[in-house]
Enzyme design. Structure first.
Site, mmCIF file in Angstrom:
data_model
loop_
_atom_site.group_PDB
_atom_site.id
_atom_site.type_symbol
_atom_site.label_atom_id
_atom_site.label_comp_id
_atom_site.label_asym_id
_atom_site.label_seq_id
_atom_site.Cartn_x
_atom_site.Cartn_y
_atom_site.Cartn_z
ATOM 1 C CE LYS A 570 16.423 11.252 39.835
ATOM 2 N NZ LYS A 570 15.816 9.979 39.569
ATOM 3 N NE ARG A 571 16.954 10.523 50.674
ATOM 4 C CZ ARG A 571 16.815 9.959 51.869
ATOM 5 N NH1 ARG A 571 15.627 9.549 52.296
ATOM 6 N NH2 ARG A 571 17.842 9.831 52.681
ATOM 7 C CE LYS A 576 18.403 8.130 44.079
ATOM 8 N NZ LYS A 576 17.274 7.610 43.283
ATOM 9 C CB THR A 678 9.069 4.848 40.659
ATOM 10 O OG1 THR A 678 9.562 5.478 41.857
ATOM 11 C CG2 THR A 678 9.136 3.341 40.799
ATOM 12 C CE LYS A 682 6.719 8.630 41.559
ATOM 13 N NZ LYS A 682 7.441 9.132 42.752
HETATM 14 C C1 LIG Z 1 8.678 8.728 43.161
HETATM 15 C C2 LIG Z 1 9.340 9.190 44.387
HETATM 16 C C3 LIG Z 1 10.640 8.806 44.689
HETATM 17 C C4 LIG Z 1 11.472 7.955 43.747
HETATM 18 O O1 LIG Z 1 12.097 8.812 42.823
HETATM 19 P P1 LIG Z 1 13.302 8.314 41.898
HETATM 20 O O2 LIG Z 1 13.486 9.447 40.950
HETATM 21 O O3 LIG Z 1 12.827 7.070 41.216
HETATM 22 O O4 LIG Z 1 14.470 8.087 42.770
HETATM 23 C C5 LIG Z 1 11.225 9.254 45.856
HETATM 24 N N1 LIG Z 1 10.546 10.049 46.702
HETATM 25 C C6 LIG Z 1 9.289 10.448 46.456
HETATM 26 C C7 LIG Z 1 8.603 11.339 47.433
HETATM 27 C C8 LIG Z 1 8.633 10.024 45.305
HETATM 28 O O5 LIG Z 1 7.380 10.425 45.085
#
Ligand SMILES: *Cc1c(COP(=O)(O)O)cnc(C)c1O
Length: 852
Positions: A570-571, A576, A678, A682
Site C-alpha cells: 500500500k502507499r 499505515k 480496499t 483483495k
Molecule cells: C488496492 C490498491 C490500493 C489501495 O490499497 P490499501 O491497502 O487499501 O491502501 C492502492 N494502490 C493500488 C495499486 C491498489 O491496487
C-alpha cells in the site's frame, strides 16, 4: 488500409459473407489470428520478422478493441435514444490498471485469444506484460473509481467517468542505495490503443482575470467574467466494458491544450515564440498527476487542474443534455454527479456559474438544480488532507467562483443562524471561508452544502465523520449522511489475477459468483472436503512459487515459497504503520541473534508501496525496511528463516500477482485513520488471513469472516483518542518494554546503517517524542498477535487452511457491485438499461444528411 476496408465491407454485404468471417468482429480461431496479423501489418506497419513485443501488444490490443466497438457504439446509441438517467463519476484520479487482460475477461474471450496466440507461437501473458498501465491515480481513491466503473458497466448502469488525462501518471519508483528515487511515468510513449481522441467535443475553460457587473436588456443584474487566459479541453474516450454484458460505458479524460487561435495578439505582434510559449503553458494543466496520497498540495497548478476538468465535464454534460433536446432544468433528472472527494468540489460553484451567468437562470432555481445534482464522498479524516485554498489564490484564478461561494455562504450561514441562533463559534466552523490565521476556501464545507448526500466509505469512517470533522454538518443536515462501504471488483481481483482459484471455485459452485459474490458462501460446504482443501492449498502454493520467481527477477532475492508470505503493500504513510511491521521484523531478528536455535515460523516479509516524493518520513521508512532487509537477508544466523523484500514500483500491474500469493495481510493502521482500505478486501478474497486493527473496513471484514478467522490487535479508535487526551508519552512504553527498547536501540546504534547513528534518528526521535500514530502503544499487542499468527501457521496448518477458505467464502459483501447497487438505490436513483447490440449494417446504413 483503404483497400482492405473495401474488401471487408464488400464481404460483409455480399452473400459470400456467411463463409468469410469479418476481420474486426469474427471469433473463430482462424479469424482472430488473421485479424491480429492484419493489425500488425496494417496498423503497426510491421511484418513479423521485424515486429517487437510492443508491436505484438498493439496489434493484439487493436484486435480486442475491434471486438468492443459494437458494444460501445450500441450502448451510446441506446442511452441517447432512451434519454437514460446517467451516473457521473467525477474524479481527479482513475487508477485503471492494464486494460488488455480485463477486456478479454469481460468479453469472455480470454481463453480463445490465449489459444489463438499459442497457435501463432506467441504467449498471451507475455504480450499482456507489455502494457504500460495508465497510472492516473495515487492509490485507494483512484483504484476505487476504477472498480466502480467496472461495476457500473457490469450492472448495466448508464454512467460516465470524467477525469484528467495526465501525460505523466504516478511516478515510477526505483531504488538507489535502498532509498526511493522517482522516475517520470511515460505511459503514452508507445501510444494508447484504448483511447479515442474527440476534438469535435472540445470545450473552452476560462482562468484568471476579473468580473464585471452589468444590467441586461431585461433590467437584471448580470456578471461577466473576463478571464486572462483560456485553455481548450480535448476529451479522450475509453470504453469500459461490463462483464459478459453488452454494456460498454465511457471514461472521458480531458487533455489541456491551447485554443485553436492561441495567443492571437502575440502572433499579430510578430511574437511567434511568445505565442508558442502560451501554448506550452496551457498544456501544463494536464501534464502531471500530483503524487500525494492523503495530503493536500496547495499549488496553483493543482487548483487549475481541478477546475479545468470540472468545467470541461459540466460543459460536456450540458452539451449532452441539449443534444437530447432536454431543457436545462432537467439537468438533475438526466445526471447525478458523484464527487470523489473534494478534488472536484469546485463543480458546485461552476455549475451555478454556468446556470446563472451563461444560461441566465434565476439563482434559487440554479441552486435547487445544483443541490439535487451532486453527492459527495469523503475519503479521509486526516486534517492535512482536507482541501482548503488560500482565498487570494482562489480569487485570482476563479474570481467569479469566489463571488458565487460568498453568496452561497451568505445564504447558508443565515440558515445556520436560523437553526442554531447566534452561535458564532459554530458559524466560524461551518463557514465556507476560514478566517482564523489567513483566509481560506474550505472545499469540504462547500461539498457538504452543495450536495444532497454525503457519505463515508466504511461504517466506522462514516460514524467518525459524524462525530468529528463533519459534526456540525451532521447536526444541521442529518438526513444527508449515509454510509457506503467500499468494494472491489472480483473480475480483476480474482478472475483475472487468480485464474486457478477462480476455476476451482467455478467447478464447485458454478460460474455466477463473479457477479453475485455472495454465492461464495457456497464454498463453506467444502471447507472440510479433503480434495477441495488440497486443491486450495496447492493453488496458494503455486501462486507463491509464481511470485517467488517474480521477486527474484525484480529484486535478485531468492525467497522460500514454503515460508509464510507476510505482506504489506500500500502507499507508504506513517498512519499505515509500515514502521510497526519493521519493528516486528527486528524483534524476530533479535530473538534469533540471542538464541540461534529458536524455533520460529519461517517468514518472507513482502513490502511494496510508493512514498510521496516530498514526504521525508515515508521515504525514511522505506530506507529502514530495505536496510533491515540488507542485514537480515545476509546474516548466516538467520539461516533463511526470515527474508525481507521490497518489490519496487507498486502499481496495479505489480500488485495483481501479490494478493493471490499472500498468506498474511497486514492491515495495521492506527485505528481511526484508514477510512476504509480496499487492499484488505483483495487479500481476504484471495484467501489471505488478516492481521489488523479495528480500523476502516477491517471492522466489517472481521464481522463477516468471523472474529475467530481474523487476527485482531491494538487499540480501538476510541482508545487512541482517550490515550492522546490523557497525554500520551511514547517513551514510557520504550522504557518499560525491554524487547521494544532493544529493537529501538538497535536501530539507533546504527546497526542497520553501517554504524551511522544519524540516518534513522528522525524516525526514532519522532516515535519516542510524538508518535502521532501510537506505534509504541500498539507494539506489544502487535507482537503478541504476530507470535500467535506464527504458531497457528506452523502448528495448525489445517486450521489455517480452513480459515483461508472461510475468509474467501465470506467476502461477498465486499464486491464493488454491492457498493454500486447501494449508491444506485440510495443516492443516485439510477436504473439499469440493458443494451441490445444494434445490427452493424443498420448502424452504418445512413450517412447523416448535411454531414459534410
Ligand atoms: C488496492 C490498491 C490500493 C489501495 O490499497 P490499501 O491497502 O487499501 O491502501 C492502492 N494502490 C493500488 C495499486 C491498489 O491496487
Amino acid at each position: 488500409m483503404q483497400a482492405r476496408d473495401v474488401e471487408t465491407s464488400f464481404a460483409r454485404n455480399s452473400p459470400l459473407s456467411v463463409q468469410v468471417e469479418d476481420d474486426r468482429t469474427g471469433l473463430s480461431l482462424e479469424t482472430l489470428k488473421r485479424a491480429f496479423l492484419d493489425n500488425l501489418f496494417y496498423v503497426q506497419g510491421k511484418s513479423p520478422d521485424i515486429a517487437t513485443a510492443k508491436d505484438y501488444y498493439m496489434a493484439l490490443a487493436y484486435t480486442v478493441r475491434d471486438r468492443m466497438l459494437h458494444h460501445w457504439l450500441s450502448t451510446g446509441q441506446t442511452y441517447r435514444r432512451t434519454h437514460a438517467r446517467t451516473a457521473v463519476y467525477l474524479s481527479a484520479e482513475f487508477l485503471m490498471g492494464p486494460y488488455l487482460g480485463n477486456n478479454l475477461i469481460n468479453l469472455g474471450l480470454y481463453d480463445l485469444f490465449e489459444q489463438a496466440m499459442e497457435e501463432l507461437g506467441l504467449n498471451l501473458k507475455e504480450i499482456m506484460d507489455q502494457e504500460q498501465e495508465p497510472g492516473l491515480g495515487n492509490g485507494g481513491l483512484g483504484r476505487l473509481a476504477a472498480c466502480y466503473l467496472d461495476s457500473m458497466a457490469t450492472l448495466e448502469i448508464p454512467s460516465l467517468g470524467y477525469g484528467i488525462r495526465y501525460e505523466f501518471g504516478i511516478f515510477e519508483q526505483a531504488f538507489h542505495d535502498g532509498w526511493q528515487v522517482e522516475k517520470t511515468d511515460q505511459w503514452l510513449r508507445w501510444g494508447n490503443p484504448w483511447e479515442v481522441r474527440r476534438p469535435e467535443w472540445a470545450v473552452h475553460v476560462k482562468i484568471g482575470g476579473h468580473t464585471e457587473g452589468y444590467t441586461d436588456h431585461q433590467g437584471r443584474y448580470q456578471v461577466n467574467w473576463v478571464p486572462d487566459k483560456v485553455v481548450r479541453g480535448i476529451p479522450y474516450d475509453t470504453p469500459i466494458l461490463g462483464y459478459q454484458v453488452n454494456t460498454a460505458n465511457t471514461l472521458r479524460l480531458w487533455r489541456a491544450e491551447s485554443p485553436e487561435s492561441f495567443d492571437f495578439d502575440a502572433f499579430n505582434r510578430g511574437d511567434y515564440y511568445g505565442a508558442v510559449n502560451s501554448k506550452i503553458i496551457s498544456e501544463n494543466i494536464s501534464k502531471v498527476l500530483y503524487p500525494n496520497d492523503d495530503k493536500l498540495e496547495g499549488k496553483q497548478l493543482r487548483l487549475e487542474q481541478e477546475f479545468f476538468f470540472v468545467s470541461c465535464s459540466l460543459q460536456d454534460m450540458i452539451r449532452l443534455l441539449m443534444s437530447e433536446g432536454l431543457p436545462l432544468e432537467q439537468f438533475p433528472e438526466k445526471f447525478t454527479v458523484q464527487l470523489n472527494d473534494t478534488h472536484p468540489a469546485v463543480a458546485i460553484a461552476e455549475l451555478m456559474r454556468l446556470l446563472v451567468d451563461d444560461h441566465e437562470m434565476a439563482w434559487d432555481l440554479a441552486w435547487e438544480i445544483t443541490q439535487k445534482s451532486f453527492a459527495y464522498t469523503n475519503h479521509t479524516l486526516l486534517p492535512e488532507a482536507l482541501e482548503r485554498w488560500p482565498m487570494y489564490l482562489f480569487g485570482s484564478l476563479l474570481p467569479r467562483h469566489l463571488e458565487i461561494i460568498f453568496e452561497i455562504n451568505r445564504i447558508f450561514l443565515d440558515q445556520v443562524r436560523l437553526k442554531f441562533g447566534p452561535d458564532n463559534e459554530r458559524i466560524a466552523r461551518m463557514s465556507l471561508i476560514e478566517e482564523t490565521g489567513g483566509r481560506y476556501v474550505r472545499m469540504a464545507n462547500l461539498a457538504c452544502v452543495g450536495s444532497h448526500a454525503i457519505n463515508g466509505v466504511a461504517e466506522l469512517h462514516t460514524e467518525l465523520l459524524k462525530e468529528t470533522v463533519l459534526k456540525d454538518f451532521y447536526e444541521l443536515f442529518p438526513e444527508k449522511f449515509v454510509n457506503k462501504t467500499n468494494g472491489v471488483t472480483p473480475r480483476r481481483w480474482m478472475v483475472l489475477s487468480n485464474p486457478r482459484l477462480a476455476k476451482l471455485i467455478d467447478q464447485h459452485i458454478g460460474t455466477a459468483w463473479p457477479t453475485q459474490l455472495d454465492q461464495l458462501s457456497k464454498l463453506e460446504a467444502y471447507v472440510d472436503d479433503p480434495a477441495f482443501r488440497n486443491e486450495w492449498r496447492e493453488i496458494k502454493q503455486a501462486n507463491k512459487r509464481f511470485l517467488t520467481a517474480r521477486i527474484e527477477r525484480l529484486t535478485g532475492i531468492k525467497v522460500n515459497p514454503d515460508s509464510m508470505f507476510d505482506v504489506q503493500i500500500k502507499r507508504i504513510h506513517e498512519y499505515k504503520r509500515q514502521q510497526l511491521n519493521a519493528l516486528h521484523i527486528i524483534t524476530l531478528y533479535r530473538r534469533l541473534k540471542q538464541n540461534p536455535d529458536l524455533e520460529i515460523t519461517p517468514r518472507t516479509f513482502i513490502f511494496a508501496g510508493k512514498a510521496a516524493p516530498g514526504y521525508f518520513m515515508a521515504k525514511l521508512i522505506i530506507k529502514l525496511i530495505t536496510a533491515v532487509g540488507d542485514i537480515v537477508n545476509r546474516d548466516p544466523v538467520v539461516r533463511d528463516r526470515l527474508k525481507v523484500v521490497f518489490i519496487p514500483n507498486y502499481n496495479v500491474t505489480n500488485s495483481q500477482p501479490i494478493y493471490p500469493a499472500s498468506d498474511l495481510s497486514e492491515q495495521i493502521s492506527t485505528a481511526g485513520f484508514e477510512a476504509s482500505g480496499t487492499g484488505n478486501m483483495k487479500f481476504a478474497l484471495n484467501g489471505s488471513l488478516t492481521i489488523g486493527t479495528l480500523d476502516g473496513a477491517n471492522v466489517e471484514i472481521r464481522e463477516e469472516v468471523g472474529a475467530e478467522n481474523f487476527f485482531l490487535f491494538g487499540m480501538t479508535a476510541d482508545e487512541v483518542t482517550a490515550l492522546k487526551a490523557s497525554g500520551y508519552q511514547p517513551w514510557q512504553y520504550y522504557e518499560e518494554n525491554a524487547e521494544l527498547k532493544g529493537v529501538i536501540d538497535l536501530i539507533s546504534s546504527g546497526f542497520f546503517s553501517g554504524g551511522d547513528t544519524e540516518t534513522f534518528k528522525p524516525l526514532i526521535d519522532n516515535l519516542l517524542q510524538q508518535d502521532r500514530f501510537t506505534v509504541l502503544a500498539d507494539y506489544q499487542s502487535y507482537i503478541d498477535c504476530q507470535d500467535h499468527v506464527g504458531k497457528v501457521y506452523q502448528q495448525d496448518q489445517e486450521n489455517w487452511l480452513r480459515m483461508s477458505i472461510l475468509n474467501a467464502a465470506r467476502m461477498g459483501k465486499f464486491s464493488s457491485d454491492r457498493a454500486v447497487r447501494e449508491y444506485c438505490k440510495e443516492i443516485w436513483h439510477v436504473d439499469p438499461v440493458s443494451i441490445e447490440l444494434q445490427e452493424y449494417s443498420k448502424m452504418v446504413a445512413h450517412i447523416q444528411e448535411g454531414a459534410i
